[in-house]
Motif scaffolding. Sequence first.
Motif, mmCIF file in Angstrom:
data_model
loop_
_atom_site.group_PDB
_atom_site.id
_atom_site.type_symbol
_atom_site.label_atom_id
_atom_site.label_comp_id
_atom_site.label_asym_id
_atom_site.label_seq_id
_atom_site.Cartn_x
_atom_site.Cartn_y
_atom_site.Cartn_z
ATOM 1 N N ARG A 75 0.841 -1.215 0.000
ATOM 2 C CA ARG A 75 0.000 0.000 0.000
ATOM 3 C C ARG A 75 0.867 1.252 0.000
ATOM 4 N N GLU A 77 3.918 1.569 -1.223
ATOM 5 C CA GLU A 77 4.514 1.711 -2.551
ATOM 6 C C GLU A 77 3.496 2.288 -3.538
ATOM 7 N N GLN A 78 2.265 1.799 -3.476
ATOM 8 C CA GLN A 78 1.221 2.306 -4.372
ATOM 9 C C GLN A 78 0.936 3.773 -4.090
ATOM 10 N N THR A 79 0.854 4.135 -2.826
ATOM 11 C CA THR A 79 0.606 5.530 -2.452
ATOM 12 C C THR A 79 1.758 6.418 -2.899
ATOM 13 N N GLN A 81 3.734 5.905 -5.464
ATOM 14 C CA GLN A 81 3.626 6.066 -6.921
ATOM 15 C C GLN A 81 2.548 7.078 -7.282
ATOM 16 N N ASP A 82 1.382 7.017 -6.583
ATOM 17 C CA ASP A 82 0.312 7.989 -6.827
ATOM 18 C C ASP A 82 0.784 9.401 -6.514
ATOM 19 N N TYR A 83 1.501 9.551 -5.413
ATOM 20 C CA TYR A 83 1.996 10.864 -5.024
ATOM 21 C C TYR A 83 2.946 11.430 -6.085
ATOM 22 N N LYS A 84 3.860 10.601 -6.568
ATOM 23 C CA LYS A 84 4.805 11.066 -7.587
ATOM 24 C C LYS A 84 4.086 11.460 -8.868
ATOM 25 N N ARG A 85 3.063 10.675 -9.258
ATOM 26 C CA ARG A 85 2.298 10.984 -10.453
ATOM 27 C C ARG A 85 1.581 12.327 -10.298
ATOM 28 N N LEU A 86 0.931 12.530 -9.167
ATOM 29 C CA LEU A 86 0.215 13.787 -8.931
ATOM 30 C C LEU A 86 1.177 14.964 -8.789
ATOM 31 N N GLN A 87 2.329 14.748 -8.204
ATOM 32 C CA GLN A 87 3.326 15.811 -8.063
ATOM 33 C C GLN A 87 3.804 16.272 -9.434
ATOM 34 N N LYS A 89 2.037 16.194 -12.159
ATOM 35 C CA LYS A 89 0.935 16.969 -12.737
ATOM 36 C C LYS A 89 0.933 18.391 -12.182
#
Length: 108
Positions: A75, A77-79, A81-87, A89
């Motif tokens: 969880r 690691e998934q969070t 990855q989501d944070y890096k993707r949104l950052q 953007k």
Amino acid sequence: AMSKSAVKISSDLLSNPLCEQEPSFLEMVTALDTAMKRMDSFNQEKVNMGLAEEGETRLCLSSSVFPSLNMAVKRREQTLQDYKRLQSKVEKYEEKERTGPVLAKLHQ
């Protein structure tokens, strides 16, 4: 500890005044000192490898014994990855011109 003591003894023997008087004694003590230093470095490598293997073994055991720990790591690691993707953007929208739709998306 024994190999450290052996290195200390061989170093002390090298500083003995008898080494200056007897070249053959100096040669033997130098060989002993070299051997003791090699033995000490070899032992240190074995200790370091043993500690690394022990840590890996504990990690494997803990993941099989505590499946919730393994799920928490996934969880995280998934969070991350989501944070890096949104950052990325956010950085993209910050670089764009400040218009209404861009500001709305940036705020979102």
